[in-house]
Design an enzyme around this catalytic site. Structure first.
Site, PDB file in Angstrom:
ATOM      1  N   LYS A   1       8.481  12.154   2.640  1.00  0.00           N
ATOM      2  CA  LYS A   1       8.300  10.389   2.322  1.00  0.00           C
ATOM      3  C   LYS A   1       9.992  10.055   1.882  1.00  0.00           C
ATOM      4  O   LYS A   1      10.189   8.954   2.387  1.00  0.00           O
ATOM      5  CB  LYS A   1       7.665  10.020   1.811  1.00  0.00           C
ATOM      6  CG  LYS A   1       7.278   8.606   1.360  1.00  0.00           C
ATOM      7  CD  LYS A   1       7.404   8.003   2.977  1.00  0.00           C
ATOM      8  CE  LYS A   1       7.929   6.231   2.872  1.00  0.00           C
ATOM      9  NZ  LYS A   1       7.005   5.343   1.573  1.00  0.00           N
TER      10      LYS A   1
ATOM     11  N   ALA B   1      -3.918  -4.275  -4.209  1.00  0.00           N
ATOM     12  CA  ALA B   1      -2.268  -5.074  -3.051  1.00  0.00           C
ATOM     13  C   ALA B   1      -2.431  -4.685  -2.110  1.00  0.00           C
ATOM     14  O   ALA B   1      -3.196  -4.298  -1.207  1.00  0.00           O
ATOM     15  CB  ALA B   1      -1.440  -4.347  -4.020  1.00  0.00           C
TER      16      ALA B   1
ATOM     17  N   HIS C   1      12.636  10.805   4.209  1.00  0.00           N
ATOM     18  CA  HIS C   1      12.141   9.211   5.327  1.00  0.00           C
ATOM     19  C   HIS C   1      12.855   8.366   4.927  1.00  0.00           C
ATOM     20  O   HIS C   1      13.902   7.820   6.059  1.00  0.00           O
ATOM     21  CB  HIS C   1      10.381   9.373   5.576  1.00  0.00           C
ATOM     22  CG  HIS C   1       9.955   8.067   6.778  1.00  0.00           C
ATOM     23  ND1 HIS C   1      10.606   7.089   5.373  1.00  0.00           N
ATOM     24  CD2 HIS C   1      10.422   8.403   7.832  1.00  0.00           C
ATOM     25  CE1 HIS C   1      10.141   5.705   7.199  1.00  0.00           C
ATOM     26  NE2 HIS C   1      10.206   6.544   8.140  1.00  0.00           N
ATOM     27  N   ASN C   2      12.760   8.068   3.479  1.00  0.00           N
ATOM     28  CA  ASN C   2      13.671   7.326   2.994  1.00  0.00           C
ATOM     29  C   ASN C   2      14.427   7.050   3.171  1.00  0.00           C
ATOM     30  O   ASN C   2      15.639   6.270   3.368  1.00  0.00           O
ATOM     31  CB  ASN C   2      12.516   5.701   1.852  1.00  0.00           C
ATOM     32  CG  ASN C   2      11.242   6.068   2.212  1.00  0.00           C
ATOM     33  OD1 ASN C   2      10.539   6.421   2.862  1.00  0.00           O
ATOM     34  ND2 ASN C   2      11.167   4.419   0.978  1.00  0.00           N
TER      35      ASN C   2
ATOM     36  N   SER D   1       3.910   5.732   5.570  1.00  0.00           N
ATOM     37  CA  SER D   1       4.827   5.268   5.467  1.00  0.00           C
ATOM     38  C   SER D   1       4.691   3.663   6.920  1.00  0.00           C
ATOM     39  O   SER D   1       4.073   4.249   7.704  1.00  0.00           O
ATOM     40  CB  SER D   1       6.720   5.839   6.201  1.00  0.00           C
ATOM     41  OG  SER D   1       7.216   4.896   6.442  1.00  0.00           O
TER      42      SER D   1
ATOM     43  N   LYS E   1       1.194   0.706  -7.913  1.00  0.00           N
ATOM     44  CA  LYS E   1       2.433   0.942  -8.616  1.00  0.00           C
ATOM     45  C   LYS E   1       3.076   2.255  -8.971  1.00  0.00           C
ATOM     46  O   LYS E   1       2.300   3.169  -9.993  1.00  0.00           O
ATOM     47  CB  LYS E   1       2.520  -0.035  -9.422  1.00  0.00           C
ATOM     48  CG  LYS E   1       3.710  -1.030  -9.759  1.00  0.00           C
ATOM     49  CD  LYS E   1       4.589  -2.153 -10.767  1.00  0.00           C
ATOM     50  CE  LYS E   1       4.272  -3.257 -10.174  1.00  0.00           C
ATOM     51  NZ  LYS E   1       5.252  -3.040  -8.852  1.00  0.00           N
TER      52      LYS E   1
ATOM     53  N   GLU F   1      15.854   6.876   6.759  1.00  0.00           N
ATOM     54  CA  GLU F   1      15.798   5.314   6.949  1.00  0.00           C
ATOM     55  C   GLU F   1      17.479   4.125   6.121  1.00  0.00           C
ATOM     56  O   GLU F   1      17.788   3.149   7.097  1.00  0.00           O
ATOM     57  CB  GLU F   1      14.652   4.770   6.091  1.00  0.00           C
ATOM     58  CG  GLU F   1      14.398   3.173   5.853  1.00  0.00           C
ATOM     59  CD  GLU F   1      13.256   2.533   5.225  1.00  0.00           C
ATOM     60  OE1 GLU F   1      11.886   3.483   5.679  1.00  0.00           O
ATOM     61  OE2 GLU F   1      12.904   1.665   4.787  1.00  0.00           O
ATOM     62  N   TYR F   2      17.321   4.723   5.037  1.00  0.00           N
ATOM     63  CA  TYR F   2      18.764   4.406   4.241  1.00  0.00           C
ATOM     64  C   TYR F   2      20.094   3.645   5.447  1.00  0.00           C
ATOM     65  O   TYR F   2      21.349   3.018   5.941  1.00  0.00           O
ATOM     66  CB  TYR F   2      19.067   4.251   3.017  1.00  0.00           C
ATOM     67  CG  TYR F   2      18.672   3.378   1.795  1.00  0.00           C
ATOM     68  CD1 TYR F   2      17.453   3.495   2.326  1.00  0.00           C
ATOM     69  CD2 TYR F   2      19.135   3.505   0.626  1.00  0.00           C
ATOM     70  CE1 TYR F   2      16.142   3.841   1.185  1.00  0.00           C
ATOM     71  CE2 TYR F   2      18.069   2.488  -0.155  1.00  0.00           C
ATOM     72  CZ  TYR F   2      16.888   2.413   0.094  1.00  0.00           C
ATOM     73  OH  TYR F   2      16.295   2.080  -1.943  1.00  0.00           O
TER      74      TYR F   2
HETATM   75  P1  NDP Z   1       2.448  -2.686  -5.719  1.00  0.00           P
HETATM   76  O1  NDP Z   1       3.465  -1.430  -5.911  1.00  0.00           O
HETATM   77  O2  NDP Z   1       2.851  -3.893  -5.769  1.00  0.00           O
HETATM   78  O3  NDP Z   1       1.161  -2.272  -6.751  1.00  0.00           O
HETATM   79  C1  NDP Z   1       0.097  -3.179  -7.395  1.00  0.00           C
HETATM   80  C2  NDP Z   1      -1.181  -2.113  -7.407  1.00  0.00           C
HETATM   81  O4  NDP Z   1      -1.649  -1.216  -8.871  1.00  0.00           O
HETATM   82  C3  NDP Z   1      -2.588  -3.418  -8.202  1.00  0.00           C
HETATM   83  O5  NDP Z   1      -3.555  -3.359  -6.727  1.00  0.00           O
HETATM   84  C4  NDP Z   1      -1.815  -3.740  -9.421  1.00  0.00           C
HETATM   85  O6  NDP Z   1      -3.476  -3.933 -10.129  1.00  0.00           O
HETATM   86  C5  NDP Z   1      -1.747  -1.623  -9.459  1.00  0.00           C
HETATM   87  N1  NDP Z   1      -1.923  -1.248 -10.992  1.00  0.00           N
HETATM   88  C6  NDP Z   1      -0.103  -1.849 -12.017  1.00  0.00           C
HETATM   89  N2  NDP Z   1      -0.819  -1.670 -12.417  1.00  0.00           N
HETATM   90  C7  NDP Z   1      -1.748  -0.985 -13.058  1.00  0.00           C
HETATM   91  C8  NDP Z   1      -2.386  -0.074 -14.365  1.00  0.00           C
HETATM   92  N3  NDP Z   1      -1.103   0.043 -14.732  1.00  0.00           N
HETATM   93  N4  NDP Z   1      -3.867   0.380 -13.889  1.00  0.00           N
HETATM   94  C9  NDP Z   1      -3.847   0.554 -12.568  1.00  0.00           C
HETATM   95  N5  NDP Z   1      -3.848  -0.224 -11.865  1.00  0.00           N
HETATM   96  C10 NDP Z   1      -2.732  -0.714 -11.867  1.00  0.00           C
HETATM   97  O7  NDP Z   1       1.502  -2.375  -4.496  1.00  0.00           O
HETATM   98  P2  NDP Z   1       1.725  -2.272  -2.901  1.00  0.00           P
HETATM   99  O8  NDP Z   1       0.291  -2.719  -2.494  1.00  0.00           O
HETATM  100  O9  NDP Z   1       3.428  -3.405  -1.820  1.00  0.00           O
HETATM  101  O10 NDP Z   1       1.663  -0.585  -2.955  1.00  0.00           O
HETATM  102  C11 NDP Z   1       1.114   0.653  -3.292  1.00  0.00           C
HETATM  103  C12 NDP Z   1       1.767   1.568  -3.509  1.00  0.00           C
HETATM  104  O11 NDP Z   1       2.322   2.160  -2.064  1.00  0.00           O
HETATM  105  C13 NDP Z   1       3.016   1.686  -4.158  1.00  0.00           C
HETATM  106  O12 NDP Z   1       3.116   2.887  -5.009  1.00  0.00           O
HETATM  107  C14 NDP Z   1       4.383   1.157  -3.409  1.00  0.00           C
HETATM  108  O13 NDP Z   1       5.703   2.020  -3.490  1.00  0.00           O
HETATM  109  C15 NDP Z   1       3.928   2.379  -2.410  1.00  0.00           C
HETATM  110  N6  NDP Z   1       3.806   1.807  -1.124  1.00  0.00           N
HETATM  111  C16 NDP Z   1       4.271   0.293  -1.038  1.00  0.00           C
HETATM  112  C17 NDP Z   1       4.323   0.213   0.596  1.00  0.00           C
HETATM  113  C18 NDP Z   1       5.230  -1.302   1.074  1.00  0.00           C
HETATM  114  O14 NDP Z   1       5.316  -1.365   2.429  1.00  0.00           O
HETATM  115  N7  NDP Z   1       4.427  -2.426  -0.077  1.00  0.00           N
HETATM  116  C19 NDP Z   1       4.836   1.166   2.078  1.00  0.00           C
HETATM  117  C20 NDP Z   1       4.760   2.196   1.430  1.00  0.00           C
HETATM  118  C21 NDP Z   1       4.216   2.643   0.133  1.00  0.00           C
HETATM  119  P3  NDP Z   1      -3.850  -5.339 -10.352  1.00  0.00           P
HETATM  120  O15 NDP Z   1      -3.700  -6.344  -9.395  1.00  0.00           O
HETATM  121  O16 NDP Z   1      -4.706  -5.237 -11.628  1.00  0.00           O
HETATM  122  O17 NDP Z   1      -2.940  -5.430 -11.138  1.00  0.00           O
END
Ligand code: NDP
Length: 477
Positions: free
Chosen positions: A183, A11, A186-187, A128, A75, A190-191
Site C-alpha cells: 500500500k 470516521a 501504491h501511494n 485504497s 488514525k 500515486e505521487y
Molecule cells: P481518521 O484518520 O481521521 O481517524 C479518525 C478515527 O480514529 C475516529 O474514529 C477516531 O475516534 C479514531 N481515533 C483516533 N484516536 C483514537 C484513539 N486514541 N483511540 C481510539 N480511536 C481513536 O479517519 P479516516 O476514516 O479518514 O481514516 C481511518 C484510517 O484509514 C486512517 O489510518 C487513514 O490513514 C486510513 N485511510 C484513509 C483514507 C482516506 O481517504 N481518508 C484512505 C485509505 C486509508 P473518535 O471519533 O472517538 O475521535
C-alpha cells in the site's frame, strides 16, 4: 445477534467499510471510541443492513462470532496501538485483528509479532480508494498469516472492487507487513503519477499556450487511449471546473502549494534504506515539498530565465501528442521503480510477493487504477522473474517508439524554463540503465584518490588501489 465482522473507528473510512460489509449481506458490529458516532451511523444508515451497535469494547467483542474478526479503522500511529491495547485482552486464540489504516509496515511487523505470541492474528491491510472506494469497493492489500486469510479472504473479496474481467481486487499479499508495504508503494506510485500529469498540464499551458478548458479536452482524449485511468479522468474534471466566485478556471485560483500526509515520503525513505533508485517517486515528493517553500519561492521570483513564447496552433497540437508520449514513457519508468521496490522489499523480508497479482488488484478500486495495470500484470504473469518492467518486450517497444518525442518535450521544457522533475528523472533513469559505460568509473577513481576506497577493474578480478600520492602504481588489496 452475532456479527460476522466488526468495525471499530467510524470516521469516513470505517463507516463506509461497515456499510459495504452490511450491503454485502454480513452482520456487522460497529463501535467507535466516541459513542455518539456509532449512534449517528445507526440513525443514518442502520436500515441499510444488519448492524449491531456496541458502545463498549466488551459489548463489541461479545457481539462477534468466533473466530472474531475486528477491523480497526482509526488514525494510524499511536491510536492503533491504543485500540490494540484495549481490545487484545478481550480476545481469544485464533481471533483476527485487521488494521485497515495507513500504518507503516514496520509498525505492522511489530504488532503482528506481539499479537502472534498471544495467538491473535494481526492482518495489516492496505485499503485504497478513499471514502467512495470504502463504500463501493476498494482495492484491498492484506498481509498476515495464511490462516487468517483463509477466514477473511472470502469476505474481503465480496466487498472489494472488481476488475473489468470480474476478478476481485484483493489478494493475500504476503506475511506480516507485506500488505502495508505494498500500500505504501501504491501511494508512492500515486505521487509519481500525479506529478507526471501535473507536468504534462504545465507544459501544455506554458509551452503550447493552451487554456485549462482546452487541456481538459486533451486529457479526455488521452483517457480513451493507453493512458486511460482514474487520475487522468479526474484531472480533466478539475481542469474544466470554473470557480463560482470569480468565474476563473478553478486551477488558477487554488494556492499552488501541494500538501502530503506521508506515505509518499515513506516510500522514498524505505527506498533509501534498501538502496533503491526510486528517483521519479522521490522527485514527486520533493516537488510537493518545494512548492510549499513559499518564502524561498518569493525570494527567487526575479531570477533570470527565458521568456516563454507559446507555440503556434499547428505546432502546439503536435506538441500535445509529444507530451502524451513523454507522459506514457515516464509512467512506465515510475512503475518500473515502484515494482522494483516491492520486489526488493519482498526479498528483504521474505514475503514472496506475486508482482503480477499486485498489478491485478490495482486495476480497479484504488487511486492509481488504470488500463495500464493490465499490461503490467501481463508482463509479470508472462515472466514472474522479470528483472524490470523495462525488460518486458512490449514496454521496451513502446518506449522505443516514444523516446524521440520524450526527448523533444524535455528540450522544449528546458529551453522555455518549465520545470519537469518527473519527466526528467524518468528519462535519466532510462538513459542510465541503457548506457554501456557510466561515469561511476570516474567516481570510483575520485573515491580511491581521496579516501583509498579501492576499485574493481573491468579486465581482471580483484580489488585495487592506486598509490595516488606516491608513484601512482597500482596495488592489489
Ligand atoms: P481518521 O484518520 O481521521 O481517524 C479518525 C478515527 O480514529 C475516529 O474514529 C477516531 O475516534 C479514531 N481515533 C483516533 N484516536 C483514537 C484513539 N486514541 N483511540 C481510539 N480511536 C481513536 O479517519 P479516516 O476514516 O479518514 O481514516 C481511518 C484510517 O484509514 C486512517 O489510518 C487513514 O490513514 C486510513 N485511510 C484513509 C483514507 C482516506 O481517504 N481518508 C484512505 C485509505 C486509508 P473518535 O471519533 O472517538 O475521535
Amino acid at each position: 445477534t452475532s456479527a460476522q465482522i466488526g468495525v471499530t473507528g467510524l470516521a469516513v473510512m470505517g463507516r463506509n467499510l461497515a456499510r459495504n460489509f452490511a450491503r454485502n449481506g454480513y452482520a456487522v458490529a460497529v463501535h467507535n471510541r466516541t459513542a455518539s458516532k456509532t449512534r449517528e451511523l445507526m440513525d443514518e444508515f442502520g436500515q441499510e443492513g444488519d448492524f449491531v451497535a456496541a458502545e463498549s469494547a466488551e459489548d463489541f467483542v461479545a457481539a462477534l462470532e468466533r473466530p472474531r474478526r475486528l477491523v480497526v479503522m482509526v488514525k494510524a500511529g499511536d491510536p492503533t496501538d491504543a485500540v490494540i491495547r484495549e481490545f487484545a485482552p478481550l480476545l481469544e486464540h485464533g481471533d483476527v485483528i485487521i488494521d485497515g489504516g495507513n500504518a507503516h509496515f514496520a509498525d505492522t511487523r511489530r504488532r503482528e509479532r506481539e499479537l502472534r505470541e498471544h495467538g491473535i492474528h494481526f492482518v495489516g491491510t492496505g485499503i485504497s480508494g478513499g471514502e467512495e472506494g470504502a463504500l463501493h469497493g476498494p482495492s484491498i492489500m492484506p498481509g498476515g498469516s495464511d490462516e487468517s486469510y483463509a477466514s477473511l479472504g472470502p469476505m474481503l473479496e465480496k466487498i472489494s472492487a472488481k476488475a473489468a474481467d470480474g476478478a476481485p481486487c484483493v489478494t493475500h499479499v504476503g506475511p506480516d507487513g507485506a500488505g502495508h508495504f505494498v500500500k505504501m508503494v501504491h501511494n508512492g506510485i500515486e505521487y509519481a503519477d500525479m506529478q507526471l500529469i501535473a507536468e504534462a498540464y504545465h507544459l501544455l499551458r506554458e509551452v503550447a499556450g493552451f487554456s485549462p478548458a482546452r487541456i481538459a479536452e486533451i486529457f479526455r482524449t488521452w483517457n480513451t487511449g493507453r493512458l486511460d485511468s482514474y487520475l487522468i479522468e479526474i484531472t480533466a474534471e478539475v481542469l474544466s471546473h470554473v470557480d463560482a466566485a470569480t468565474g476563473e478556471p478553478f486551477v488558477d485560483v487554488v494556492a499552488d502549494q501541494a500538501e502530503q500526509k506521508g506515505t509518499g515520503r515513506w516510500t522514498v525513505q524505505i527506498a533509501l534504506e534498501l538502496g533503491l533508485p526510486v528517483s521519479g517517486i522521490a522527485e514527486a515528493v520533493f516537488a510537493r515539498s518545494l512548492s510549499g517553500h513559499t518564502a524561498l519561492r518569493a525570494a527567487s521570483r526575479g531570477l533570470a530565465g527565458p521568456t516563454p513564447a507559446p507555440l503556434g496552433e499547428s505546432e502546439a497540437a503536435a506538441f500535445a501528442d509529444q507530451v502524451e508520449q513523454a507522459l506514457y514513457a515516464s509512467k512506465i519508468v515510475s512503475y518500473t521503480q515502484g515494482f522494483h521496490e516491492i520486489a526488493t522489499g519482498s526479498a528483504e523480508y521474505g514475503w514472496n510477493i506475486d508482482l503480477g497479482a499486485v498489478a491485478a488488484i490495482w486495476r480497479a478500486g484504488c487511486i492509481i487504477r488504470a488500463a495500464f495495470l493490465d499490461r503490467v500484470r501481463a508482463a509479470y504473469d508472462a515472466r514472474p522473474d522479470l528483472p524490470s518492467l523495462l525488460s518486458d518486450e512490449a514496454f521496451a517497444r513502446e518506449i522505443a517508439a516514444a523516446q524521440d518525442d520524450w526527448r523533444a518535450v524535455l528540450v522544449a521544457a528546458t529551453r522555455q524554463g518549465v520545470p519537469t522533475p518527473g519527466f526528467s528523472a524518468a528519462l535519466t533513469y532510462y538513459d542510465t540503465l541503457r548506457a554501456d559505460r557510466l561515469p561511476a568509473a570516474l567516481t570510483q577513481g575520485q573515491r580511491d584518490y581521496f579516501g583509498a576506497h579501492t576499485y574493481r577493474r573491468t579486465d581482471r578480478e580483484g580489488v585495487f588501489h592506486t598509490l595516488w600520492s606516491g608513484d601512482r602504481s597500482e596495488v592489489p588489496v
